[in-house]
Design an enzyme around this catalytic site. Sequence first.
Site, PDB file in Angstrom:
ATOM      1  CG  HIS B 264     -71.660 -76.646  -3.053  1.00 56.51           C
ATOM      2  ND1 HIS B 264     -71.870 -75.630  -2.654  1.00 56.51           N
ATOM      3  CD2 HIS B 264     -70.668 -77.222  -2.353  1.00 56.51           C
ATOM      4  CE1 HIS B 264     -71.067 -75.504  -1.313  1.00 56.51           C
ATOM      5  NE2 HIS B 264     -70.437 -76.518  -1.148  1.00 56.51           N
ATOM      6  CD  GLU B 265     -69.784 -81.125  -2.871  1.00 59.42           C
ATOM      7  OE1 GLU B 265     -68.570 -80.703  -2.706  1.00 59.42           O
ATOM      8  OE2 GLU B 265     -70.676 -80.920  -1.991  1.00 59.42           O
ATOM      9  CG  HIS B 268     -65.769 -77.620  -2.902  1.00 59.24           C
ATOM     10  ND1 HIS B 268     -65.349 -76.683  -2.033  1.00 59.24           N
ATOM     11  CD2 HIS B 268     -67.103 -77.744  -2.375  1.00 59.24           C
ATOM     12  CE1 HIS B 268     -65.999 -76.136  -1.060  1.00 59.24           C
ATOM     13  NE2 HIS B 268     -67.058 -76.828  -1.201  1.00 59.24           N
ATOM     14  CD  GLU B 294     -68.464 -74.041   1.510  1.00 58.25           C
ATOM     15  OE1 GLU B 294     -69.532 -74.521   1.091  1.00 58.25           O
ATOM     16  OE2 GLU B 294     -67.533 -75.009   1.484  1.00 58.25           O
TER      17      GLU B 294
END
Lengths: 499, 499
Positions: B264-265, B268, B294
């Site tokens: 997830h990170e 980003h 997101e």
Amino acid sequence: MEMSQLEHNVRKHMNMICDLSAANSVLSWDQETYMPSGAAYSRAEQTSTLAAIIHQMMTGDTAKKLSDDIKEALNEKKEVSALVKLFLEDYTKACKLPEDLVRKTSKATSLAHESWKNAKQASDFSLFQDSLQELVELKSQAAELYGYTNNRYDALLNLYEPGITVAELTPVFQTLKEATIALLQSIEPQKESVSDELMRRYYPHDAQVAFSTQIAEKMGFSFDNGRIDLAAHPFCTSFSQYDVRLTTRVNEHDLGPCFYGVIHETGHGLYEQGFSSDLARTFGAEGASMGIHESQSLLWENVITRSEEFWHFALPYLKNHFPGIADEATPRDFYKAVNKVQPSLIRVDADEVTYNMHIILRFEIEQMMINGKVKIADIPELWREKMQTYLGIVPENDAKGALQDIHWSFGGFGYFPSYTLGKLYAAMLWKCIRQDIPAIHSHIANGEFSHLLQWLRTHIHQYGRTKKPGEIMNALAGESLNSTDFIEYIQHKFADVYR
Amino acid sequence: MEMSQLEHNVRKHMNMICDLSAANSVLSWDQETYMPSGAAYSRAEQTSTLAAIIHQMMTGDTAKKLSDDIKEALNEKKEVSALVKLFLEDYTKACKLPEDLVRKTSKATSLAHESWKNAKQASDFSLFQDSLQELVELKSQAAELYGYTNNRYDALLNLYEPGITVAELTPVFQTLKEATIALLQSIEPQKESVSDELMRRYYPHDAQVAFSTQIAEKMGFSFDNGRIDLAAHPFCTSFSQYDVRLTTRVNEHDLGPCFYGVIHETGHGLYEQGFSSDLARTFGAEGASMGIHESQSLLWENVITRSEEFWHFALPYLKNHFPGIADEATPRDFYKAVNKVQPSLIRVDADEVTYNMHIILRFEIEQMMINGKVKIADIPELWREKMQTYLGIVPENDAKGALQDIHWSFGGFGYFPSYTLGKLYAAMLWKCIRQDIPAIHSHIANGEFSHLLQWLRTHIHQYGRTKKPGEIMNALAGESLNSTDFIEYIQHKFADVYR
């Protein structure tokens, strides 16, 4: 103006400057510890923006107004606190150099750092010569602007050690030089009786860090207010007395660099953690001088933890962290191994006895440079001559000679003497400590460092930069500087090591 | 004034502000990763000084002069770059709130954070009620000052998603809500056919980090320009596109938090690393919006790495890092294990299907709060009612209900919808990607992510904040927002998972 109002105004402005300086220190710490390599350029922009804003706040309208108010108060003979005086002092110093010179110097040091790295790699002094010439000229200009009484070099010395002069240092260093040469001669016949083989066995990486950290904690370093990380070079930096960061490096075939690196930096770190809470976010939350700072690291590194008593305490911990590696060794074996004396070419590898000769050599050469008494091109040859005279050895190339240190590449002329001042101060303090804490030797042998730390806190740490080095040393030792205590200390210690 | 001169002046001022913001981000990152606990108070002072100076530079004389020059250029119909317009936009926004309100809000959020922590710990909403009341009032005032057309809540939504309105979101969320309820009903009879037991075995700490890091690298995250550290919560922060920091946390009895946290990170982080170099040190070097940001993390986390193809690629790596732990598992086994659907109380633990219901609930409650249509004291009960209606379960206490999220304690009303917007955008992008890169499924199965990353770089990343979310989505999908693509995506995917 009420003095409490002036104090409040000065503190408020200092607080902001100190917060920004702390932020810049976090950026530098991160750069040395965790920052990914590709971030170097953007990080340089961030730190230079912060530095520019700090300089602006240090010399801008608010600072000028505050310094005028302080001068007025002083003229009116009002009682002004040490902190307020420090502000005026730093403001005055910051305003002495015109922005043009600051910018030129900043650019010249960037370039000099690159050319020094290249020159050292190629072991060719000529590649560094032009940069060094330029920096010497810029720093000579700065010295003229700062001002001095007798010797231009004094102005640079004073950046690191307020109040010290060539005139004061020269006889002290002369005595030290003679005593060192005599001590080296007395050791010479016994030199084979001490070996550092014990330190050069295989000590695994993680256990080195764990052992060193444990000893730092025993010394009293607060890990609630600090930490230890790995970096290419050991250093200590702090973002407040509540956040002190140490670094070390590990060589698995030599316990020394990690272990004594940590202890040395812990000595600095204990000083930084010990400032009075009243000094938080002020210009007082710094060491009194580079020399006093170094006295703290060297007291712990050399006097305390290179003593036989210390190894009585530390050896069981070492054996626990490194099972099977030095099982047969006694405290005295380690004591001897960490005190081997051997004239060598590289300053940072030097032992307690020969180290000062490296400094005296640089002190003499720097004076000549700053006073225009040596051609820059002649420095490597001058270096070789002095090494031959002082230590009886000659570097086979410039990388092991005049190019070995980073200091000249950042224009740090006047910095080197701090190292020897630190040793002299440490020996003076050690004499006071033995008088004030008669049980100190058994404390060390039992790993009880709290009395010692309390003594340092009471007499040195708490004051930060609000007392001058001379003031601190006079109050404790009755004089600001001597080489006698250090000479007695090494004569006594190495007579024992080489007995 | 020449436009090149205006652009130069604006960039120069932005550069300094961005450098200071980056410095403040380093301080925050350090606080979450390495800072010793005792430094919290001094760190808060440092960050608040930096924030004050940034705010001053954002609203002071220089910024005003620049914004006047920009307005003049716009009036004269001169061509003005997207970056210059961004500066005017941010200046205008920063000036809308009087300093007094900013200070009050800052103080209120500090206190609210404390009272929220206490309330959550005690699972007692009443302990948080007064703080929340005050923050709702302050944020309602702010919304009035920012201005809006139809709904006061729009002004807050727009802080995170420029241009979005309640009027636009409501029907989209309504369709999504109905489709979700229908999908949950269709899954219900098969719910026992999927278990996440495979993810909940014993996965040792260091191997979890190594495996996750390896996959992040395969995705294209540059470790020359970034790194991964451990922290209490996973996050991504960046100090420039050349220095992007991710964090994760490890639970040795669940591979999910570390592995999908890193992915997830990394999603980003790839966005942050992908900004055009021309945007460095400008207000353009940010995501277009929270929702678009997101969408990047969720595209990777859900669409790509919760696919069966991904596990064809990743499973051999997993088995290599964790020998003996999941030797018998097939790619389909992992695909099913990471896609278990189960209505649950806690938003951050929710699966792809039920997650949006948590957001819609908050979106509805926040609107009522900001428009004064619910008493703060009644929120826990309202929460329970909506949980019963939307997910058929009811929290037994406030800690698992209205107190579970940190967002309200920092006054982040309007933030939650970004999460669902991210999912909707990700599904819209995924449709475009499958059209533009027909071989995408085999790329994923082979761990070849470069085409996908290049596509994201070309169409989204490079622009940073210089294109609005609507502009980006319209150019790619022909419309700014729909829920159809997401609904089709989950219907298709979970029919397969639960087939």
